[in-house]
Design an enzyme around this catalytic site. Structure first.
Site, PDB file in Angstrom:
ATOM      1  N   CYS A 199      64.593   3.784  72.364  1.00 34.62           N
ATOM      2  CA  CYS A 199      64.022   4.754  70.934  1.00 34.62           C
ATOM      3  C   CYS A 199      64.962   4.947  69.954  1.00 34.62           C
ATOM      4  O   CYS A 199      64.714   5.127  68.866  1.00 34.62           O
ATOM      5  CB  CYS A 199      63.195   6.001  71.680  1.00 34.62           C
ATOM      6  SG  CYS A 199      61.696   5.484  72.144  1.00 34.62           S
ATOM      7  N   ASP A 239      72.517  -7.620  74.735  1.00 34.02           N
ATOM      8  CA  ASP A 239      72.838  -6.581  75.678  1.00 34.02           C
ATOM      9  C   ASP A 239      74.140  -6.251  75.667  1.00 34.02           C
ATOM     10  O   ASP A 239      75.207  -7.003  75.438  1.00 34.02           O
ATOM     11  CB  ASP A 239      72.309  -7.160  77.023  1.00 34.02           C
ATOM     12  CG  ASP A 239      72.113  -5.970  78.126  1.00 34.02           C
ATOM     13  OD1 ASP A 239      71.156  -5.770  78.757  1.00 34.02           O
ATOM     14  OD2 ASP A 239      73.281  -5.590  78.631  1.00 34.02           O
ATOM     15  N   GLY A 286      65.880  -1.828  89.819  1.00 31.25           N
ATOM     16  CA  GLY A 286      67.003  -1.407  89.250  1.00 31.25           C
ATOM     17  C   GLY A 286      66.788  -1.494  87.756  1.00 31.25           C
ATOM     18  O   GLY A 286      67.794  -1.421  86.922  1.00 31.25           O
ATOM     19  N   THR A 314      67.198   0.717  84.690  1.00 29.37           N
ATOM     20  CA  THR A 314      68.175   1.630  84.191  1.00 29.37           C
ATOM     21  C   THR A 314      67.665   2.507  82.996  1.00 29.37           C
ATOM     22  O   THR A 314      68.074   3.591  82.664  1.00 29.37           O
ATOM     23  CB  THR A 314      69.517   1.230  84.273  1.00 29.37           C
ATOM     24  OG1 THR A 314      69.772   0.322  83.090  1.00 29.37           O
ATOM     25  CG2 THR A 314      70.026   0.849  85.613  1.00 29.37           C
ATOM     26  N   HIS A 350      62.623   2.327  79.042  1.00 28.56           N
ATOM     27  CA  HIS A 350      61.648   2.142  77.948  1.00 28.56           C
ATOM     28  C   HIS A 350      61.527   0.514  78.446  1.00 28.56           C
ATOM     29  O   HIS A 350      62.389   0.059  78.169  1.00 28.56           O
ATOM     30  CB  HIS A 350      62.555   2.293  76.845  1.00 28.56           C
ATOM     31  CG  HIS A 350      61.744   2.130  75.499  1.00 28.56           C
ATOM     32  ND1 HIS A 350      61.722   2.782  74.486  1.00 28.56           N
ATOM     33  CD2 HIS A 350      61.147   0.640  75.052  1.00 28.56           C
ATOM     34  CE1 HIS A 350      61.012   2.232  73.455  1.00 28.56           C
ATOM     35  NE2 HIS A 350      60.772   1.059  73.993  1.00 28.56           N
ATOM     36  N   HIS A 395      61.655  -3.387  78.527  1.00 29.22           N
ATOM     37  CA  HIS A 395      62.392  -4.223  77.856  1.00 29.22           C
ATOM     38  C   HIS A 395      62.229  -5.748  78.545  1.00 29.22           C
ATOM     39  O   HIS A 395      62.289  -5.668  79.898  1.00 29.22           O
ATOM     40  CB  HIS A 395      63.478  -3.850  77.863  1.00 29.22           C
ATOM     41  CG  HIS A 395      64.486  -3.342  78.907  1.00 29.22           C
ATOM     42  ND1 HIS A 395      64.269  -2.159  79.433  1.00 29.22           N
ATOM     43  CD2 HIS A 395      65.237  -4.024  79.766  1.00 29.22           C
ATOM     44  CE1 HIS A 395      64.898  -1.808  80.402  1.00 29.22           C
ATOM     45  NE2 HIS A 395      65.585  -2.839  80.677  1.00 29.22           N
TER      46      HIS A 395
HETATM   47  P1  5GP Z   1      67.615  -2.656  83.236  1.00 31.96           P
HETATM   48  O1  5GP Z   1      68.522  -2.347  84.058  1.00 31.96           O
HETATM   49  O2  5GP Z   1      66.922  -1.180  82.764  1.00 31.96           O
HETATM   50  O3  5GP Z   1      66.485  -3.633  83.439  1.00 31.96           O
HETATM   51  O4  5GP Z   1      68.173  -3.077  81.799  1.00 31.96           O
HETATM   52  C1  5GP Z   1      68.932  -2.429  81.030  1.00 31.96           C
HETATM   53  C2  5GP Z   1      69.851  -3.075  80.281  1.00 31.96           C
HETATM   54  O5  5GP Z   1      70.273  -2.128  78.964  1.00 31.96           O
HETATM   55  C3  5GP Z   1      71.165  -3.323  80.829  1.00 31.96           C
HETATM   56  O6  5GP Z   1      71.436  -4.747  80.842  1.00 31.96           O
HETATM   57  C4  5GP Z   1      72.245  -2.583  79.963  1.00 31.96           C
HETATM   58  O7  5GP Z   1      73.330  -3.432  79.894  1.00 31.96           O
HETATM   59  C5  5GP Z   1      71.563  -2.469  78.473  1.00 31.96           C
HETATM   60  N1  5GP Z   1      71.871  -1.443  77.756  1.00 31.96           N
HETATM   61  C6  5GP Z   1      72.162  -0.142  78.301  1.00 31.96           C
HETATM   62  N2  5GP Z   1      72.375   0.823  77.163  1.00 31.96           N
HETATM   63  C7  5GP Z   1      72.499  -0.072  76.010  1.00 31.96           C
HETATM   64  C8  5GP Z   1      73.002   0.134  74.827  1.00 31.96           C
HETATM   65  O8  5GP Z   1      73.214   1.428  74.375  1.00 31.96           O
HETATM   66  N3  5GP Z   1      73.134  -0.630  73.929  1.00 31.96           N
HETATM   67  C9  5GP Z   1      72.670  -2.166  74.324  1.00 31.96           C
HETATM   68  N4  5GP Z   1      72.966  -3.094  73.374  1.00 31.96           N
HETATM   69  N5  5GP Z   1      72.301  -2.561  75.601  1.00 31.96           N
HETATM   70  C10 5GP Z   1      72.279  -1.396  76.635  1.00 31.96           C
HETATM   71 ZN    ZN Z   2      62.128   4.927  74.453  1.00 29.21          ZN
END
Ligand code: 5GP
Ligand code: ZN
Length: 113
Positions: free
Chosen positions: A7, A30, A92, A94, A97, A99
């Protein structure tokens, strides 16, 4: 959601390498790429995960997939790409929100799915 990283990215409060934006969606690279091409497509509406998709908010998710098709062309992903969504702790996730990870730029083989 005031404490949600994505957000904050959407609001421009945290910088990101944005590659697309429209009224419902943003896409940005990412921070920790897992493939030569790795970007995230995110609805602007704070939906926590795939388990929270309903008839009321599914248009936001549908738009994400329209954007993925557009970006596949823009990013020249003719060789193919993988779309991944993690929902919840065991998967997994993290960032809570929703995506969609788009990964490309290499032959991915049969690692997962
Ligand atoms: P999840 O593990 O929730 O499926 O993926 C979260 C993704 O968000 C991870 O691949 C992580 O590298 C990416 N990510 C986390 N924080 C940030 C950020 O502040 N900026 C960007 N561009 N990517 C982020
Ligand atoms: Zn959000």
């Amino acid at each position: 959601m005031s404490d949600c990283i994505f957000c904050k990215i959407i609001a421009g409060e945290i910088p990101s390498d944005k590659i697309y934006e429209d009224d419902m969606t943003v896409a940005f690279r990412d921070l920790h790429p897992q493939a030569p091409v790795h970007f995230l497509v995110v609805p602007k509406k704070h939906i926590e995960c795939a388990a929270d998709i309903t008839a009321e908010n599914s248009a936001e998710v549908a738009r994400c997939f329209e954007v993925i098709a557009k970006l596949a062309e823009q990013e020249k992903l003719q060789g193919g790409f993988r779309v991944i969504n993690n929902c919840g702790e065991n998967a997994g996730q993290t960032v809570p929100h929703i995506h969609f990870h788009v990964l490309a730029g290499e032959v991915m083989g049969e690692k997962i799915i």
